[in-house]
Each structure stands twice: as C-alpha cells, then as structure tokens.
Design a protein around this motif. Structure first.
Motif, PDB file in Angstrom:
ATOM      1  N   SER A  91      41.067  23.493  30.338  1.00  0.00           N
ATOM      2  CA  SER A  91      39.931  23.602  31.289  1.00  0.00           C
ATOM      3  C   SER A  91      38.900  24.763  31.079  1.00  0.00           C
ATOM      4  O   SER A  91      37.793  24.676  31.077  1.00  0.00           O
ATOM      5  CB  SER A  91      40.484  23.905  32.760  1.00  0.00           C
ATOM      6  OG  SER A  91      41.130  22.759  33.147  1.00  0.00           O
ATOM      7  N   ALA A  92      39.503  26.026  30.574  1.00  0.00           N
ATOM      8  CA  ALA A  92      38.611  27.013  30.136  1.00  0.00           C
ATOM      9  C   ALA A  92      37.487  26.603  29.105  1.00  0.00           C
ATOM     10  O   ALA A  92      36.453  27.156  29.183  1.00  0.00           O
ATOM     11  CB  ALA A  92      39.476  28.193  30.142  1.00  0.00           C
ATOM     12  N   ALA A  93      38.154  25.944  28.201  1.00  0.00           N
ATOM     13  CA  ALA A  93      37.339  25.517  27.164  1.00  0.00           C
ATOM     14  C   ALA A  93      36.322  24.795  27.331  1.00  0.00           C
ATOM     15  O   ALA A  93      35.242  24.762  26.915  1.00  0.00           O
ATOM     16  CB  ALA A  93      38.196  24.859  25.818  1.00  0.00           C
ATOM     17  N   VAL A  94      36.532  23.761  28.426  1.00  0.00           N
ATOM     18  CA  VAL A  94      35.490  22.847  28.728  1.00  0.00           C
ATOM     19  C   VAL A  94      34.591  23.689  29.638  1.00  0.00           C
ATOM     20  O   VAL A  94      33.120  23.484  29.622  1.00  0.00           O
ATOM     21  CB  VAL A  94      36.184  21.888  29.792  1.00  0.00           C
ATOM     22  CG1 VAL A  94      35.073  21.093  30.254  1.00  0.00           C
ATOM     23  CG2 VAL A  94      37.296  20.755  28.980  1.00  0.00           C
ATOM     24  N   ILE A 114      25.914  24.857  27.615  1.00  0.00           N
ATOM     25  CA  ILE A 114      24.984  24.125  27.766  1.00  0.00           C
ATOM     26  C   ILE A 114      24.018  24.635  28.672  1.00  0.00           C
ATOM     27  O   ILE A 114      22.860  24.531  28.642  1.00  0.00           O
ATOM     28  CB  ILE A 114      25.521  22.582  28.485  1.00  0.00           C
ATOM     29  CG1 ILE A 114      26.257  21.941  27.321  1.00  0.00           C
ATOM     30  CG2 ILE A 114      24.343  21.743  28.869  1.00  0.00           C
ATOM     31  CD1 ILE A 114      27.052  20.880  27.719  1.00  0.00           C
ATOM     32  N   LEU A 115      24.454  25.410  29.625  1.00  0.00           N
ATOM     33  CA  LEU A 115      23.487  25.821  30.868  1.00  0.00           C
ATOM     34  C   LEU A 115      23.009  27.195  30.239  1.00  0.00           C
ATOM     35  O   LEU A 115      21.824  27.156  30.443  1.00  0.00           O
ATOM     36  CB  LEU A 115      24.652  26.499  31.903  1.00  0.00           C
ATOM     37  CG  LEU A 115      24.004  26.953  33.268  1.00  0.00           C
ATOM     38  CD1 LEU A 115      23.140  25.935  33.789  1.00  0.00           C
ATOM     39  CD2 LEU A 115      24.763  27.383  34.238  1.00  0.00           C
ATOM     40  N   ILE A 172      33.974  15.859  24.243  1.00  0.00           N
ATOM     41  CA  ILE A 172      33.598  14.754  25.164  1.00  0.00           C
ATOM     42  C   ILE A 172      33.089  14.966  26.614  1.00  0.00           C
ATOM     43  O   ILE A 172      32.008  14.012  26.734  1.00  0.00           O
ATOM     44  CB  ILE A 172      35.036  14.097  25.717  1.00  0.00           C
ATOM     45  CG1 ILE A 172      35.920  13.630  24.351  1.00  0.00           C
ATOM     46  CG2 ILE A 172      35.054  13.126  26.896  1.00  0.00           C
ATOM     47  CD1 ILE A 172      37.267  12.953  24.586  1.00  0.00           C
ATOM     48  N   SER A 173      33.046  16.404  27.114  1.00  0.00           N
ATOM     49  CA  SER A 173      32.277  16.618  28.198  1.00  0.00           C
ATOM     50  C   SER A 173      30.722  16.776  27.862  1.00  0.00           C
ATOM     51  O   SER A 173      29.938  16.384  28.479  1.00  0.00           O
ATOM     52  CB  SER A 173      32.679  17.848  28.710  1.00  0.00           C
ATOM     53  OG  SER A 173      32.232  18.302  29.915  1.00  0.00           O
ATOM     54  N   PHE A 174      30.712  17.334  26.545  1.00  0.00           N
ATOM     55  CA  PHE A 174      29.303  17.432  26.190  1.00  0.00           C
ATOM     56  C   PHE A 174      28.657  15.867  25.877  1.00  0.00           C
ATOM     57  O   PHE A 174      27.445  15.769  26.053  1.00  0.00           O
ATOM     58  CB  PHE A 174      29.333  18.311  24.793  1.00  0.00           C
ATOM     59  CG  PHE A 174      27.907  18.415  24.064  1.00  0.00           C
ATOM     60  CD1 PHE A 174      26.776  19.165  24.687  1.00  0.00           C
ATOM     61  CD2 PHE A 174      27.449  17.960  23.235  1.00  0.00           C
ATOM     62  CE1 PHE A 174      25.580  19.624  24.335  1.00  0.00           C
ATOM     63  CE2 PHE A 174      26.235  18.088  22.924  1.00  0.00           C
ATOM     64  CZ  PHE A 174      25.175  18.923  23.089  1.00  0.00           C
ATOM     65  N   VAL A 175      29.442  15.117  25.206  1.00  0.00           N
ATOM     66  CA  VAL A 175      29.029  13.716  25.110  1.00  0.00           C
ATOM     67  C   VAL A 175      28.634  12.962  26.329  1.00  0.00           C
ATOM     68  O   VAL A 175      27.708  12.367  26.439  1.00  0.00           O
ATOM     69  CB  VAL A 175      29.891  12.768  24.233  1.00  0.00           C
ATOM     70  CG1 VAL A 175      29.456  11.333  24.178  1.00  0.00           C
ATOM     71  CG2 VAL A 175      30.057  13.527  22.566  1.00  0.00           C
ATOM     72  N   TYR A 176      29.599  13.376  27.572  1.00  0.00           N
ATOM     73  CA  TYR A 176      29.407  12.827  28.743  1.00  0.00           C
ATOM     74  C   TYR A 176      28.115  13.219  29.241  1.00  0.00           C
ATOM     75  O   TYR A 176      27.363  12.488  29.774  1.00  0.00           O
ATOM     76  CB  TYR A 176      30.406  13.038  29.727  1.00  0.00           C
ATOM     77  CG  TYR A 176      30.176  12.661  31.247  1.00  0.00           C
ATOM     78  CD1 TYR A 176      30.070  11.516  31.595  1.00  0.00           C
ATOM     79  CD2 TYR A 176      30.282  13.826  31.876  1.00  0.00           C
ATOM     80  CE1 TYR A 176      29.752  11.411  32.904  1.00  0.00           C
ATOM     81  CE2 TYR A 176      29.841  13.768  33.275  1.00  0.00           C
ATOM     82  CZ  TYR A 176      29.570  12.258  33.762  1.00  0.00           C
ATOM     83  OH  TYR A 176      29.099  12.055  35.062  1.00  0.00           O
ATOM     84  N   PHE A 177      27.818  14.654  29.405  1.00  0.00           N
ATOM     85  CA  PHE A 177      26.466  15.152  29.890  1.00  0.00           C
ATOM     86  C   PHE A 177      25.337  14.430  29.107  1.00  0.00           C
ATOM     87  O   PHE A 177      24.251  14.192  29.642  1.00  0.00           O
ATOM     88  CB  PHE A 177      26.283  16.587  29.576  1.00  0.00           C
ATOM     89  CG  PHE A 177      27.056  17.267  30.730  1.00  0.00           C
ATOM     90  CD1 PHE A 177      26.780  17.196  32.037  1.00  0.00           C
ATOM     91  CD2 PHE A 177      28.274  18.112  30.356  1.00  0.00           C
ATOM     92  CE1 PHE A 177      27.462  17.894  33.109  1.00  0.00           C
ATOM     93  CE2 PHE A 177      28.865  18.887  31.514  1.00  0.00           C
ATOM     94  CZ  PHE A 177      28.532  18.657  32.739  1.00  0.00           C
ATOM     95  N   SER A 178      25.537  14.451  27.825  1.00  0.00           N
ATOM     96  CA  SER A 178      24.319  13.888  27.074  1.00  0.00           C
ATOM     97  C   SER A 178      24.155  12.255  27.364  1.00  0.00           C
ATOM     98  O   SER A 178      22.975  11.679  27.563  1.00  0.00           O
ATOM     99  CB  SER A 178      24.360  13.692  25.585  1.00  0.00           C
ATOM    100  OG  SER A 178      24.845  15.088  25.114  1.00  0.00           O
TER     101      SER A 178
END
Length: 173
Positions: A84-87, A94-95, A19-25
């Motif tokens: 949180s560590a997985a996120v 990504i970085l 979900i975090s990756f989709v949010y960044f995208s």
C-alpha cells in the motif's frame, strides 16, 4: 524473513502501483466501466491474494514448523502495508509531476456528482459539500491514509484466510 518480506512487498507493491497508474490514466480518458473495474479488482484483490499466498508458500518451504497462524497473519499484514505504501508513493508522484491527471479525474467525478445530484434533486449546499469531498479525497495525505488503511484491512483479512487454508493443509499432510 524480513528481507523476503521487503522483496515481496516492493515487487507486488510496484505491480499494484503500475496498475493504479494505468487505472488513473484510463479514468482520465473515460474508458468503459468494465475496463476500469478490471484494474480495481486486480489491484485490490488479485495481486494482494497472489502476493500473500506466494509469500506464505515461501515461508512454509523454509521451515514448516515456524509457520504459525499468528506469524503468518502478522507478516501478511506487513506485506500489505508495504504494498500500500508503494501505491501511495505512485499517487504522490502523479500528484507532484502529473497534476493534470488528478485534475481531470476530479473534473470527471464532479460531473458525475452533478448529474446524480440533479437526478436526486439535491440542494446547492449538498452539492457543494460533495464536490469539496472529492477535492479532499485526492490530496496526498488522504490517499496515503486511504491506501494504508485499505491495505491493512485487506492484508489482515486475506492473511487470515490464506494462513488458515495453508495451516489446515499442513495438518492434513
């Protein structure tokens, strides 16, 4: 129980990371604020609440007598740390491999800061400090610390509430 904790933490952590990756995208492609807020709410609230409540339910089913408030809050805290560590790992990915996403997000937020600064008549020095803070916020160590602290506080809060509700339900039955 530690095996179950790791399984739940990695499973729901992977979901939060996706979900975090989709949010960044979505932020890069400047999706509407409503869509971005759905991602934020589901990553910060919905998935952790679901993960903690399902984990507590599985612990309670194993042995009702071993379900104590202290143990529940501590294991919920650890579960949130693992999530949180997985996120944080996905952000590091990504970085490392898609830095253009982070650069586009920084440019987008810098544009928002410049617009807001002009509206508030800020000095050039204040604007420069705000822009530097945005760049600092998107490095891997700052994101790791942010994710861990956010996850820990979220885990303690939700664990205490859910454990209290489940413990009260056990006492009623």
């Amino acid at each position: 129980m530690s095996k179950k904790l790791l399984i739940y933490g990695l499973a729901f952590g992977s979901a939060c990371a996706a979900i975090s990756f989709v949010y960044f995208s979505a932020a890069v492609y400047k999706q509407p604020l409503f869509i971005q807020s759905i991602f934020i709410i589901s990553e910060w609230l919905l998935l952790p609440i679901i993960a903690i409540s399902l984990f507590f339910r599985s612990i309670k089913q194993m042995n009702t007598e071993s379900f104590t408030m202290g143990r529940a809050v501590f294991t919920g805290f650890l579960l949130s740390i693992i999530m949180s560590a997985a996120v944080s790992l996905v952000f590091t990915y990504i970085l490392q491999f898609k830095p253009e996403l982070i650069a586009q997000i920084i440019d987008y937020k810098n544009g928002l800061i410049l617009i807001k600064a002009k509206q508030l008549n800020r000095t050039p020095e204040e604007i420069k400090n705000a822009l530097d803070n945005i760049k600092f916020a998107y490095n891997s160590s700052a994101q790791f610390i942010n994710q861990i602290f956010l996850g820990a506080s979220r885990g303690l809060f939700f664990s205490a509430i859910i454990a209290y509700i489940m413990k009260a339900k056990i006492n009623r039955d």
